[in-house]
Design a protein around this motif. Structure first.
Motif, PDB file in Angstrom:
ATOM      1  N   ASP A   1       0.828  -1.207   0.000  1.00 38.13           N
ATOM      2  CA  ASP A   1       0.000   0.000   0.000  1.00 38.13           C
ATOM      3  C   ASP A   1       0.867   1.264   0.000  1.00 38.13           C
ATOM      4  O   ASP A   1       1.734   1.438   0.863  1.00 38.13           O
ATOM      5  CB  ASP A   1      -0.906  -0.003   1.232  1.00 38.13           C
ATOM      6  N   LEU A   2       0.600   2.143  -0.956  1.00 35.06           N
ATOM      7  CA  LEU A   2       1.318   3.418  -1.049  1.00 35.06           C
ATOM      8  C   LEU A   2       0.491   4.603  -0.575  1.00 35.06           C
ATOM      9  O   LEU A   2       0.961   5.743  -0.627  1.00 35.06           O
ATOM     10  CB  LEU A   2       1.739   3.675  -2.502  1.00 35.06           C
ATOM     11  N   ARG A   3      -0.717   4.344  -0.115  1.00 38.50           N
ATOM     12  CA  ARG A   3      -1.571   5.455   0.299  1.00 38.50           C
ATOM     13  C   ARG A   3      -0.934   6.210   1.469  1.00 38.50           C
ATOM     14  O   ARG A   3      -0.633   5.617   2.492  1.00 38.50           O
ATOM     15  CB  ARG A   3      -2.966   4.945   0.677  1.00 38.50           C
ATOM     16  N   GLU A   4      -0.718   7.501   1.285  1.00 41.46           N
ATOM     17  CA  GLU A   4      -0.109   8.368   2.297  1.00 41.46           C
ATOM     18  C   GLU A   4       1.282   7.883   2.713  1.00 41.46           C
ATOM     19  O   GLU A   4       1.752   8.203   3.815  1.00 41.46           O
ATOM     20  CB  GLU A   4      -1.009   8.483   3.539  1.00 41.46           C
ATOM     21  N   ALA A   5       1.958   7.114   1.860  1.00 35.37           N
ATOM     22  CA  ALA A   5       3.308   6.647   2.187  1.00 35.37           C
ATOM     23  C   ALA A   5       4.289   7.808   2.105  1.00 35.37           C
ATOM     24  O   ALA A   5       4.267   8.572   1.138  1.00 35.37           O
ATOM     25  CB  ALA A   5       3.728   5.539   1.225  1.00 35.37           C
ATOM     26  N   PRO A   6       5.180   7.967   3.086  1.00 36.85           N
ATOM     27  CA  PRO A   6       6.183   9.036   3.029  1.00 36.85           C
ATOM     28  C   PRO A   6       7.053   8.973   1.773  1.00 36.85           C
ATOM     29  O   PRO A   6       7.539   9.993   1.306  1.00 36.85           O
ATOM     30  CB  PRO A   6       7.014   8.796   4.292  1.00 36.85           C
ATOM     31  N   SER A   7       7.232   7.782   1.229  1.00 42.92           N
ATOM     32  CA  SER A   7       8.076   7.622   0.039  1.00 42.92           C
ATOM     33  C   SER A   7       7.547   8.419  -1.150  1.00 42.92           C
ATOM     34  O   SER A   7       8.329   8.932  -1.959  1.00 42.92           O
ATOM     35  CB  SER A   7       8.166   6.137  -0.352  1.00 42.92           C
ATOM     36  N   VAL A   8       6.230   8.530  -1.267  1.00 38.87           N
ATOM     37  CA  VAL A   8       5.631   9.207  -2.427  1.00 38.87           C
ATOM     38  C   VAL A   8       6.007  10.683  -2.429  1.00 38.87           C
ATOM     39  O   VAL A   8       6.469  11.235  -3.440  1.00 38.87           O
ATOM     40  CB  VAL A   8       4.097   9.025  -2.433  1.00 38.87           C
ATOM     41  N   ASP A   9       5.842  11.330  -1.284  1.00 41.90           N
ATOM     42  CA  ASP A   9       6.216  12.747  -1.173  1.00 41.90           C
ATOM     43  C   ASP A   9       7.716  12.924  -1.376  1.00 41.90           C
ATOM     44  O   ASP A   9       8.160  13.883  -2.019  1.00 41.90           O
ATOM     45  CB  ASP A   9       5.824  13.299   0.199  1.00 41.90           C
ATOM     46  N   LEU A  10       8.507  12.017  -0.803  1.00 37.26           N
ATOM     47  CA  LEU A  10       9.966  12.135  -0.891  1.00 37.26           C
ATOM     48  C   LEU A  10      10.448  12.019  -2.327  1.00 37.26           C
ATOM     49  O   LEU A  10      11.287  12.816  -2.778  1.00 37.26           O
ATOM     50  CB  LEU A  10      10.626  11.063  -0.019  1.00 37.26           C
ATOM     51  N   ILE A  11       9.939  11.034  -3.054  1.00 34.16           N
ATOM     52  CA  ILE A  11      10.363  10.860  -4.450  1.00 34.16           C
ATOM     53  C   ILE A  11      10.070  12.123  -5.257  1.00 34.16           C
ATOM     54  O   ILE A  11      10.923  12.613  -6.010  1.00 34.16           O
ATOM     55  CB  ILE A  11       9.666   9.631  -5.074  1.00 34.16           C
ATOM     56  N   ARG A  12       8.890  12.656  -5.083  1.00 29.66           N
ATOM     57  CA  ARG A  12       8.509  13.862  -5.832  1.00 29.66           C
ATOM     58  C   ARG A  12       9.400  15.047  -5.451  1.00 29.66           C
ATOM     59  O   ARG A  12       9.825  15.817  -6.316  1.00 29.66           O
ATOM     60  CB  ARG A  12       7.040  14.185  -5.575  1.00 29.66           C
ATOM     61  N   ARG A  13       9.699  15.162  -4.185  1.00 31.76           N
ATOM     62  CA  ARG A  13      10.521  16.288  -3.731  1.00 31.76           C
ATOM     63  C   ARG A  13      11.964  16.155  -4.238  1.00 31.76           C
ATOM     64  O   ARG A  13      12.559  17.136  -4.697  1.00 31.76           O
ATOM     65  CB  ARG A  13      10.497  16.357  -2.206  1.00 31.76           C
ATOM     66  N   LEU A  14      12.523  14.952  -4.166  1.00 28.92           N
ATOM     67  CA  LEU A  14      13.901  14.756  -4.617  1.00 28.92           C
ATOM     68  C   LEU A  14      14.036  15.001  -6.113  1.00 28.92           C
ATOM     69  O   LEU A  14      14.972  15.665  -6.574  1.00 28.92           O
ATOM     70  CB  LEU A  14      14.371  13.337  -4.268  1.00 28.92           C
ATOM     71  N   ILE A  15      13.083  14.471  -6.876  1.00 28.92           N
ATOM     72  CA  ILE A  15      13.113  14.679  -8.323  1.00 28.92           C
ATOM     73  C   ILE A  15      12.914  16.158  -8.637  1.00 28.92           C
ATOM     74  O   ILE A  15      13.560  16.712  -9.542  1.00 28.92           O
ATOM     75  CB  ILE A  15      12.044  13.801  -9.020  1.00 28.92           C
ATOM     76  N   GLY A  16      12.062  16.815  -7.862  1.00 34.34           N
ATOM     77  CA  GLY A  16      11.854  18.250  -8.038  1.00 34.34           C
ATOM     78  C   GLY A  16      13.114  19.063  -7.795  1.00 34.34           C
ATOM     79  O   GLY A  16      13.311  20.129  -8.389  1.00 34.34           O
ATOM     80  N   HIS A  17      14.005  18.546  -6.948  1.00 29.21           N
ATOM     81  CA  HIS A  17      15.287  19.206  -6.673  1.00 29.21           C
ATOM     82  C   HIS A  17      16.342  18.884  -7.737  1.00 29.21           C
ATOM     83  O   HIS A  17      17.460  19.387  -7.667  1.00 29.21           O
ATOM     84  CB  HIS A  17      15.831  18.770  -5.310  1.00 29.21           C
ATOM     85  N   GLY A  18      15.970  17.995  -8.677  1.00 30.34           N
ATOM     86  CA  GLY A  18      16.915  17.647  -9.730  1.00 30.34           C
ATOM     87  C   GLY A  18      17.719  16.390  -9.476  1.00 30.34           C
ATOM     88  O   GLY A  18      18.642  16.057 -10.248  1.00 30.34           O
ATOM     89  N   ALA A  19      17.394  15.663  -8.416  1.00 32.87           N
ATOM     90  CA  ALA A  19      18.106  14.421  -8.103  1.00 32.87           C
ATOM     91  C   ALA A  19      17.482  13.249  -8.863  1.00 32.87           C
ATOM     92  O   ALA A  19      16.358  13.328  -9.360  1.00 32.87           O
ATOM     93  CB  ALA A  19      18.068  14.155  -6.607  1.00 32.87           C
ATOM     94  N   LYS A  20      18.234  12.151  -8.906  1.00 38.09           N
ATOM     95  CA  LYS A  20      17.726  10.904  -9.475  1.00 38.09           C
ATOM     96  C   LYS A  20      17.466   9.946  -8.319  1.00 38.09           C
ATOM     97  O   LYS A  20      18.236   9.903  -7.352  1.00 38.09           O
ATOM     98  CB  LYS A  20      18.737  10.299 -10.447  1.00 38.09           C
ATOM     99  N   VAL A  21      16.393   9.178  -8.422  1.00 37.57           N
ATOM    100  CA  VAL A  21      16.023   8.249  -7.360  1.00 37.57           C
ATOM    101  C   VAL A  21      16.095   6.816  -7.873  1.00 37.57           C
ATOM    102  O   VAL A  21      15.570   6.512  -8.955  1.00 37.57           O
ATOM    103  CB  VAL A  21      14.605   8.546  -6.825  1.00 37.57           C
TER     104      VAL A  21
END
Length: 456
Positions: free
Chosen positions: A332-352
């Motif tokens: 289950d990914l619902r409200e998973a912290p990983s979802v926000d983190l991936i979006r934020r890291l990619i938004g900063h220009g990083a690769k995940v």
């Protein structure tokens, strides 16, 4: 006993398969043909230990049936069943309140049945705002339907839902109708062989007790996380503090694990709903509002720590993630912290680069664009996700991550940096291996780091 279940999602499917296992004939209905096809083949559409075996046993015994809600066979089953469970979704609206449209679609379908339905017991399993049972009863009466409407909230933990159903800590039945109470107690009797754990109460109390339980658990998690932030700022170690706390029998040790916050389909949604219900009654839920604030802040711990370490320069950085589901033993990914983190890291220009034992198919659906662009890459083996990465961040405490080969991790990473979002590693041990280690609520840094007390 013949039983119908509206909704073959997480709650309804476990309910249907569990009741079929004790000799009942159960008809579970859903709107998704894709899910129904899987279940008819004996496959579970969700990752849950023991559920697929329970489904297969029900199919083999011919006591478990999966039907579309519009199938005439399901209408026949509704007419012939005494007990009808309702386990449809009640998703969160933007204001935090619950969307009851699926619930009332079920009531419309029940209203189309012939007769006054006085012999039926409609049991609401879905988590619904307090007073929903009254609304449902009034809605049906206006359509000249008079079933007993009862509340029977679920208390299933993802990852152990089957065992929670078969061996419940308690079964709450909310009805003042003695005949309905007796019948529902009889239905749950096979799960009470060691001791009776059935608790009867009014319908409104049953509706509220589910919220009270989940919000209290959320309170414990946010409290220990807030203490963790303070401990880190003061140069103390939350793990040592927790060890001192849990020896107090008044406090206990459950749900007092510092980490990167809670997620899933229950704790966030239920706390938001109760805040909205309180607001509607002009009874503000100040503690719950604070709990939600703390949780949202805690979910950003990994990204905040990386910004601090790298001084917000993510250019050319690759981050390896272990664990994407919101907790172990679920996909289950619902409200998973990983979802926000991936979006934020990619938004900063990083690769995940990421690994999870169960959630990869759901991640592929959610991040199709990022996968196509190459900013996110998924791996079947955990160490492969670390190749050339400048940091490892552990987001979910899956068992296979608990005792890894740190020598292998060190030579695989481009930079020996570990962010332990679930505090599953020993800081001193990693620092001896020349890792820079950060745990939640613990003094962080490299081998020679000495914590400094922040003063006012």
């Amino acid at each position: 006993m013949k039983i119908c279940v509206f909704g073959a999602g997480y709650v309804g499917l476990v309910q249907a398969a569990g009741l079929a296992s004790t000799g009942n004939t159960v008809f579970a209905a859903d709107v998704s043909e894709e899910k129904l096809k899987l279940m008819r083949e004996g496959k579970s559409p969700i990752f849950e230990a023991g559920l697929e075996e329970l489904i297969q046993a029900g199919l083999q015994s011919k006591r478990l049936h999966f039907l579309h809600v519009a199938d005439p066979a399901f209408e026949r089953a509704l007419r012939e069943s005494r007990v009808i469970f309702v386990a449809v979704g009640t998703p969160e609206k933007p204001d935090g309140s619950s969307d009851l449209s699926y619930l009332f679609k079920v009531m419309d379908q029940l209203s189309s049945l012939e007769g006054e339905l006085r012999d039926k017991i409609v049991v609401i399993k879905s988590t619904v705002p307090v007073g929903t049972g009254d609304e449902v009863e009034d809605y049906l009466r206006k359509k000249s339907k008079f079933p007993v409407v009862a509340s029977n909230p679920e208390f299933l933990k993802q990852g152990s839902a089957v065992q929670d159903f078969l061996k419940p800590e308690r079964v709450i039945i909310g009805t003042l109708d003695p005949e309905a109470m007796e019948l529902l107690a009889e239905l749950h009797h096979p799960f009470m062989l060691k001791r009776d754990r059935i608790i009867s109460m009014s319908r409104r109390s049953a509706e509220l007790v589910k919220y009270a339980c989940n919000c209290f658990l959320a309170t414990k998690i946010s409290f220990i996380n807030e203490m963790a932030r303070l401990a880190e700022a003061m140069g103390a170690d939350i793990r040592e503090i927790r060890a001192g706390m849990i020896t107090d029998s008044r406090i206990g040790d459950q749900f007092l694990f510092p980490g990167i916050g809670y997620g899933g389909s229950c704790l966030p949604k239920d706390s938001h709903s109760l805040v909205a219900q309180g607001k509607a009654l002009k009874e503000p839920m100040k503690i719950l509002e604070a709990i939600d604030f703390v949780n949202r802040r805690q979910r950003a711990w990994v990204a905040d720590k990386l910004e601090e370490v790298w001084r917000s320069d993510f250019k050319g950085k690759v981050i390896g993630l272990w664990g994407l589901a919101f907790k172990p033993n679920t996909d289950d990914l619902r409200e998973a912290p990983s979802v926000d983190l991936i979006r934020r890291l990619i938004g900063h220009g990083a690769k995940v680069q990421a690994h999870d034992p169960a959630a990869i198919p759901n991640v592929q659906k959610l991040f199709a664009k990022e996968l196509k662009e190459g900013s996110l890459q998924l791996f079947e083996e955990p160490y492969d996700a670390l190749g050339g990465a400048h940091a490892l961040a552990v987001l979910t405490e899956w068992p296979e991550y608990r005792s890894p080969d740190f020598d292998k991790i060190k030579v695989t990473l481009a930079e020996a940096l570990v962010l332990d979002g679930r505090n599953i590693y020993d800081a001193a041990s990693l620092r001896k291996k020349d890792f820079t280690y950060y745990g939640v609520g613990a003094p962080g840094g490299g081998p020679k780091t000495r914590p400094k007390l922040k003063t006012a």
